[in-house]
Design an enzyme around this catalytic site. Structure first.
Site, PDB file in Angstrom:
ATOM      1  N   ARG A  48       0.844  -1.219   0.000  1.00  0.00           N
ATOM      2  CA  ARG A  48       0.000   0.000   0.000  1.00  0.00           C
ATOM      3  C   ARG A  48       0.869   1.256   0.000  1.00  0.00           C
ATOM      4  O   ARG A  48       0.715   2.111  -0.857  1.00  0.00           O
ATOM      5  CB  ARG A  48      -1.017  -0.020   1.146  1.00  0.00           C
ATOM      6  CG  ARG A  48      -1.809   1.277   1.245  1.00  0.00           C
ATOM      7  CD  ARG A  48      -3.130   1.189   2.013  1.00  0.00           C
ATOM      8  NE  ARG A  48      -3.118   0.312   3.165  1.00  0.00           N
ATOM      9  CZ  ARG A  48      -2.537   0.581   4.342  1.00  0.00           C
ATOM     10  NH1 ARG A  48      -1.920   1.729   4.519  1.00  0.00           N
ATOM     11  NH2 ARG A  48      -2.594  -0.281   5.321  1.00  0.00           N
ATOM     12  N   TYR A 100     -13.878  18.220 -16.495  1.00  0.00           N
ATOM     13  CA  TYR A 100     -14.442  16.859 -16.506  1.00  0.00           C
ATOM     14  C   TYR A 100     -15.529  16.760 -15.429  1.00  0.00           C
ATOM     15  O   TYR A 100     -15.310  17.177 -14.284  1.00  0.00           O
ATOM     16  CB  TYR A 100     -13.312  15.863 -16.206  1.00  0.00           C
ATOM     17  CG  TYR A 100     -13.784  14.459 -16.020  1.00  0.00           C
ATOM     18  CD1 TYR A 100     -14.214  13.712 -17.103  1.00  0.00           C
ATOM     19  CD2 TYR A 100     -13.819  13.875 -14.763  1.00  0.00           C
ATOM     20  CE1 TYR A 100     -14.664  12.415 -16.934  1.00  0.00           C
ATOM     21  CE2 TYR A 100     -14.265  12.576 -14.585  1.00  0.00           C
ATOM     22  CZ  TYR A 100     -14.691  11.852 -15.673  1.00  0.00           C
ATOM     23  OH  TYR A 100     -15.137  10.573 -15.498  1.00  0.00           O
ATOM     24  N   ASP A 172      -5.335  19.449 -15.073  1.00  0.00           N
ATOM     25  CA  ASP A 172      -5.721  18.115 -15.533  1.00  0.00           C
ATOM     26  C   ASP A 172      -5.206  18.001 -16.974  1.00  0.00           C
ATOM     27  O   ASP A 172      -5.741  18.633 -17.881  1.00  0.00           O
ATOM     28  CB  ASP A 172      -7.247  17.964 -15.441  1.00  0.00           C
ATOM     29  CG  ASP A 172      -7.737  16.583 -15.894  1.00  0.00           C
ATOM     30  OD1 ASP A 172      -7.010  15.908 -16.645  1.00  0.00           O
ATOM     31  OD2 ASP A 172      -8.865  16.205 -15.507  1.00  0.00           O
ATOM     32  N   LYS A 197      -6.740   6.905 -19.846  1.00  0.00           N
ATOM     33  CA  LYS A 197      -6.952   7.378 -21.216  1.00  0.00           C
ATOM     34  C   LYS A 197      -5.686   7.177 -22.060  1.00  0.00           C
ATOM     35  O   LYS A 197      -5.285   6.052 -22.271  1.00  0.00           O
ATOM     36  CB  LYS A 197      -7.423   8.833 -21.166  1.00  0.00           C
ATOM     37  CG  LYS A 197      -8.506   9.112 -20.112  1.00  0.00           C
ATOM     38  CD  LYS A 197      -9.819   8.419 -20.384  1.00  0.00           C
ATOM     39  CE  LYS A 197     -10.801   8.457 -19.227  1.00  0.00           C
ATOM     40  NZ  LYS A 197     -11.081   9.770 -18.671  1.00  0.00           N
TER      41      LYS A 197
HETATM   42  C1  LIG Z   1     -11.629  10.284 -17.493  1.00  0.00           C
HETATM   43  C2  LIG Z   1     -11.208  11.601 -16.971  1.00  0.00           C
HETATM   44  C3  LIG Z   1     -11.082  11.829 -15.586  1.00  0.00           C
HETATM   45  C4  LIG Z   1     -11.452  10.779 -14.549  1.00  0.00           C
HETATM   46  O1  LIG Z   1     -10.599   9.696 -14.600  1.00  0.00           O
HETATM   47  P1  LIG Z   1     -11.028   8.190 -14.194  1.00  0.00           P
HETATM   48  O2  LIG Z   1      -9.802   7.416 -14.523  1.00  0.00           O
HETATM   49  O3  LIG Z   1     -12.223   7.822 -15.030  1.00  0.00           O
HETATM   50  O4  LIG Z   1     -11.352   8.197 -12.742  1.00  0.00           O
HETATM   51  C5  LIG Z   1     -10.639  13.066 -15.184  1.00  0.00           C
HETATM   52  N1  LIG Z   1     -10.338  14.039 -16.067  1.00  0.00           N
HETATM   53  C6  LIG Z   1     -10.457  13.857 -17.394  1.00  0.00           C
HETATM   54  C7  LIG Z   1     -10.129  14.974 -18.320  1.00  0.00           C
HETATM   55  C8  LIG Z   1     -10.891  12.635 -17.894  1.00  0.00           C
HETATM   56  O5  LIG Z   1     -11.015  12.466 -19.221  1.00  0.00           O
END
Ligand SMILES: *Cc1c(COP(=O)(O)O)cnc(C)c1O
Length: 376
Positions: A48, A100, A172, A197
């Site tokens: 962890r 998001y 982000d 992604k």
């Molecule tokens: C998908 C996404 C998130 C959230 O991520 P998860 O892996 O689904 O928890 C946050 N910001 C952006 C821009 C995203 O495309």
């Protein structure tokens, strides 16, 4: 500095000292043995707080973004949540109005009851950003290109506003990835990723990350929270994300080239009203795109002529694009955002978001053409 492709390969390359294996093993062990005098052979105690496979990913992420330290989480949302957990009740967050949807959802449903306040603001309106700053603002949260309108946020200006207020600027960077944009070059303090992604790149693993420009008090606090709250990815997931990173540069280059071709095709099409894509000459933020990004990326949104009905009719006819949410994989996806976001959405009803994959551009264009011709 080496080019991004080389950096990505080197950062994830590690020859196993015992076997000579060129690909690193996956350390699934949750616990690590001590010797007769109770010493550990390395810094690992329990998975962890730390694990060799996760640590390798975290170091690679820090290298790619040019940060001091990276931390991996079980999802993008877990990374975002941990960042907000480092704040205190009474603190204030400024958040991009088109962030998001999960980011404001966390603030509203989890952290508002817990004592954080927040203001959502259009990050392209610098005066509005300035006015949204309060005495207790601790975080200014940007996301660029934005979702789903592909607006570009001026990171240098926004981070300077944040710093003048004694706040940090978080970016982000999920959509751009470090292959296209490195927020630390524009004085951001923390980079957040959904590694689900582009970084993993194959729609088969969930993950998130926070990368810190400096290993400062905040980074140390978040390291503690990561270990205590345990929203960490499995070693196997870390390994998959590290593997994905190796091909990030080449994937995004091919996907961007195809996205550019697709965007230009759609931009001239009689059934399309508007195309939102940073690679088009008519994008309102051209100057910023040049300043901040080294390529426009592989995400685009289109508004069809008509409304939700025409949009859904169009995607119903597609054969190559998969109708699914998410992005950044090797297969092209298309999504009607308004249906996903529900009745309170501000996303136009005629908008469709495309994540361009690695299919041949001509095949994608033929598919789009036949489906658009079929709208009545
Ligand atoms: C998908 C996404 C998130 C959230 O991520 P998860 O892996 O689904 O928890 C946050 N910001 C952006 C821009 C995203 O495309």
């Amino acid at each position: 500095m080496a080019h991004f492709d080389t950096l990505a390969l080197r950062a994830t390359h590690q020859i196993d000292p015992i076997t000579g294996a060129v690909v690193p093993p996956i350390h699934l062990s949750t616990t690590f043995a001590r010797n007769e005098t109770n010493e550990l052979p390395a810094d690992y105690v329990y998975t962890r707080p730390n694990n060799p496979t996760r640590e390798a990913l975290e170091k690679a992420l820090a290298t790619l973004e040019g940060g001091a330290v990276g931390m991996a989480f079980g999802s993008g949302q877990a990374a975002t949540m941990t960042l907000f957990q480092a704040l205190r009740p009474g603190d204030h967050v400024v958040l991009a109005s088109d962030a998001y949807y999960g980011t404001p959802a966390l603030l509203e449903q989890v952290f508002h009851p817990w004592g954080l306040t927040y203001t959502r603001v259009n990050m392209s309106d610098i005066d509005a950003v300035q006015q949204s700053i309060h005495e207790n603002t601790r975080v200014v949260w940007c996301e660029t290109p934005s979702n789903p309108m592909l607006a570009i946020t001026d990171l240098l200006t926004i981070s300077s506003i944040a710093h003048d207020a004694g706040a940090i600027c978080v970016c982000d960077n999920t959509w751009a990835t470090p292959a296209l944009q490195r927020p630390f070059d524009f004085n951001c303090d923390v980079v957040m990723h959904s590694t689900t992604k582009y970084l993993s790149g194959h729609s088969d693993v969930l993950g998130g990350a926070l990368i810190f420009r400096q290993n400062d008090e905040l980074a140390k606090r978040i390291r503690t929270l990561q270990s205590l709250s345990g929203a960490v990815p499995s070693p196997f997931d870390c390994w998959l994300i590290s593997r994905g990173i190796k091909t990030l540069g080449v994937r995004l280059r091919a996907q961007t080239a195809t996205a550019q071709t697709v965007a230009e095709f759609l931009d001239g099409h009689y059934a399309i009203d508007t195309v939102h894509y940073p690679g088009l000459a008519n994008h309102p933020d051209r100057a910023l795109i040049h300043q901040q990004m080294n390529a426009p990326g592989a995400m685009l949104s289109v508004q069809v002529k008509g409304g939700a009905e025409e949009a859904l009719q169009f995607i119903g006819k597609l054969k190559l694009f998969t109708r699914a949410t998410s992005l950044g994989g090797v297969e092209s996806l298309i999504e009607h955002r308004a249906s996903v976001e529900g009745p309170n959405t501000t996303t136009p009803q005629n908008l469709l978001r495309l994540s361009i994959g690695l299919e041949h551009p001509e095949d994608l264009i033929n598919d789009l053409a036949q489906a658009l011709d079929a709208i009545r």
